[in-house]
Design a protein around this motif. Structure first.
Motif, PDB file in Angstrom:
ATOM      1  N   GLY A  13       0.829  -1.203   0.048  1.00 14.15           N
ATOM      2  CA  GLY A  13       0.010   0.018  -0.089  1.00 14.15           C
ATOM      3  C   GLY A  13       0.883   1.294  -0.154  1.00 14.15           C
ATOM      4  N   VAL A  17      -1.080   4.790   3.982  1.00 12.32           N
ATOM      5  CA  VAL A  17      -2.450   4.002   3.635  1.00 12.32           C
ATOM      6  C   VAL A  17      -2.823   3.290   4.981  1.00 12.32           C
ATOM      7  CG1 VAL A  17      -1.553   1.840   2.922  1.00 12.32           C
ATOM      8  CG2 VAL A  17      -3.695   2.990   1.674  1.00 12.32           C
ATOM      9  N   ASN A 161      -3.349  -5.707  -1.070  1.00 12.18           N
ATOM     10  CA  ASN A 161      -3.164  -4.608  -1.764  1.00 12.18           C
ATOM     11  C   ASN A 161      -4.365  -3.789  -1.262  1.00 12.18           C
ATOM     12  OD1 ASN A 161      -2.363  -2.252  -3.515  1.00 12.18           O
ATOM     13  ND2 ASN A 161      -4.248  -2.960  -5.301  1.00 12.18           N
ATOM     14  N   THR A 163      -5.758  -0.115  -0.884  1.00 18.16           N
ATOM     15  CA  THR A 163      -5.886   1.209  -1.483  1.00 18.16           C
ATOM     16  C   THR A 163      -6.714   2.196  -0.945  1.00 18.16           C
ATOM     17  OG1 THR A 163      -7.632   0.459  -3.055  1.00 18.16           O
ATOM     18  CG2 THR A 163      -5.550  -0.097  -3.679  1.00 18.16           C
ATOM     19  N   THR A 164      -6.565   3.269  -0.716  1.00 17.40           N
ATOM     20  CA  THR A 164      -7.155   4.641  -0.294  1.00 17.40           C
ATOM     21  C   THR A 164      -6.994   5.809  -1.170  1.00 17.40           C
ATOM     22  OG1 THR A 164      -6.810   3.904   2.192  1.00 17.40           O
ATOM     23  CG2 THR A 164      -7.262   6.061   1.619  1.00 17.40           C
ATOM     24  N   THR A 166      -6.026   8.967  -2.957  1.00 11.69           N
ATOM     25  CA  THR A 166      -4.736  10.099  -2.573  1.00 11.69           C
ATOM     26  C   THR A 166      -5.256  11.370  -1.999  1.00 11.69           C
ATOM     27  OG1 THR A 166      -3.831   9.139  -4.809  1.00 11.69           O
ATOM     28  CG2 THR A 166      -2.913  11.305  -3.818  1.00 11.69           C
ATOM     29  N   GLU A 225       3.580   4.142  -6.792  1.00 11.38           N
ATOM     30  CA  GLU A 225       3.102   3.761  -8.003  1.00 11.38           C
ATOM     31  C   GLU A 225       3.755   3.007  -9.199  1.00 11.38           C
ATOM     32  OE1 GLU A 225      -0.297   3.358  -8.460  1.00 11.38           O
ATOM     33  OE2 GLU A 225      -0.823   4.418  -6.597  1.00 11.38           O
ATOM     34  N   SER A 228       5.522  -0.171  -7.398  1.00 10.87           N
ATOM     35  CA  SER A 228       4.236  -1.037  -6.857  1.00 10.87           C
ATOM     36  C   SER A 228       3.507  -2.172  -8.248  1.00 10.87           C
ATOM     37  CB  SER A 228       3.291  -0.756  -6.139  1.00 10.87           C
ATOM     38  OG  SER A 228       2.442   0.415  -6.513  1.00 10.87           O
ATOM     39  N   THR A 243      -7.286  -7.290  -3.334  1.00  3.29           N
ATOM     40  CA  THR A 243      -7.271  -5.741  -3.146  1.00  3.29           C
ATOM     41  C   THR A 243      -8.351  -5.353  -2.353  1.00  3.29           C
ATOM     42  OG1 THR A 243      -6.284  -5.412  -5.359  1.00  3.29           O
ATOM     43  CG2 THR A 243      -7.400  -3.777  -4.442  1.00  3.29           C
ATOM     44  N   GLN A 245     -10.333  -1.826  -0.699  1.00  2.00           N
ATOM     45  CA  GLN A 245     -10.274  -0.514  -0.734  1.00  2.00           C
ATOM     46  C   GLN A 245     -11.485   0.041   0.625  1.00  2.00           C
ATOM     47  OE1 GLN A 245     -11.455   1.202  -4.605  1.00  2.00           O
ATOM     48  NE2 GLN A 245     -10.990   3.338  -3.753  1.00  2.00           N
TER      49      GLN A 245
END
Length: 269
Positions: A13, A17, A161, A163-164, A166, A225, A228, A243, A245
């Motif tokens: 992450g 994150v 993975n 994800t949050t 940006t 980014e 990864s 993943t 989120q």
């Protein structure tokens, strides 16, 4: 929840994150899990003056980066010390390896000297599927090339993975304050101190970290980014990528717990 088999996990992450938060919560929720931090292993080996630590310290004093092979050996040593990884190869030592360890290694340090001198990729390692051999690997691998090298030692069977958006990460950073002596972290948005600008425990003033700057973090996120994507693609091809989120750690944790329990829990279907 008890596990039915060994879980070998990596959390991926962007900076900010909440990987550290998720790791802490996972360790509390699933007692059979351990955390293996490559950074902690490095510092511990330097402090204990092991052959691996001496090699790493020498590299750092020259101003060079610690090579991937050294980090892999640290991880290998840790896994072997727990009995989670074994090898059938005979433990022969060269004169060079013996002399490297001689100044600091005692009679019980043969394993460390063996690991320091032996080629990593020329051996076949046997990994335990005992549920107590479960771990979250922190700090390594960060690139696809490192993941390939790790594959030769032990197969990772879940890559999460996280994800949050940006914008949310940047908002966290811009509103973050720390109590430097203790490391306690506050956020004026969701974890504000009881008294503005002061630590809850000591009453001492809070400060901003030098690198908690939006432009600095935008650059860090962009670099993440770039590195990864190949890493995630590598684990996606292996069928172990999942993943999740969410806008906050509290939103992500229940999803992570549910997926982990479904994959490794004793009552899985």
């Amino acid at each position: 929840m008890q596990l039915s088999r060994a879980a070998r996990i990596i959390l991926v992450g962007a900076p900010g994150v909440g990987k550290g938060t998720q790791t802490e919560r996972m360790l509390k929720r699933f007692p059979q899990l351990s955390s293996i931090s490559s950074g902690d292993l490095l510092r511990e080996n330097v402090r204990k003056r092991t052959p691996l630590g001496i090699q790493a310290e020498s590299t750092m004093k020259r101003g060079d980066l610690i090579p991937d092979s050294t980090i892999l050996r640290l991880i290998l040593s840790e896994l072997i010390s727990h009995g989670w990884l074994t090898t059938d190869a005979p433990r022969t030592m060269t004169l060079n390896s013996a002399s490297a360890a001689g100044a600091t290694a005692e009679s019980g340090d043969d394993d460390d000297a063996f690991i320091t001198s032996s080629p990593l990729t020329s051996q076949k390692y046997n990994f335990s599927e005992d549920p107590n051999a479960s771990f979250i690997l922190d700090g390594f691998p960060r690139t696809a090339a490192q993941a390939l090298q790790l594959d030769d030692l032990i197969p990772i069977n879940l890559v999460v993975n996280i994800t949050t958006p940006t914008a949310i990460i940047l908002d966290r950073i811009c509103n973050r304050w720390v109590h430097a002596p203790s490391g306690r972290v506050y956020n004026t948005t969701f974890n504000a101190p009881k008294e503005e600008g002061k630590d809850d425990i000591t009453g001492e003033p809070l400060t901003r970290r030098a690198d908690d700057d939006p432009d600095t973090w935008k650059n860090r996120l962009q670099k993440f980014e770039e590195t990864s994507m190949p890493l995630l693609e590598h684990y996606d091809r292996k069928g172990v990528l999942w993943t999740v989120q969410g806008n906050s750690s509290d939103e992500i944790s229940p999803k992570l717990f549910a997926e982990f329990g479904k994959t490794f829990g004793r009552n899985q279907t």
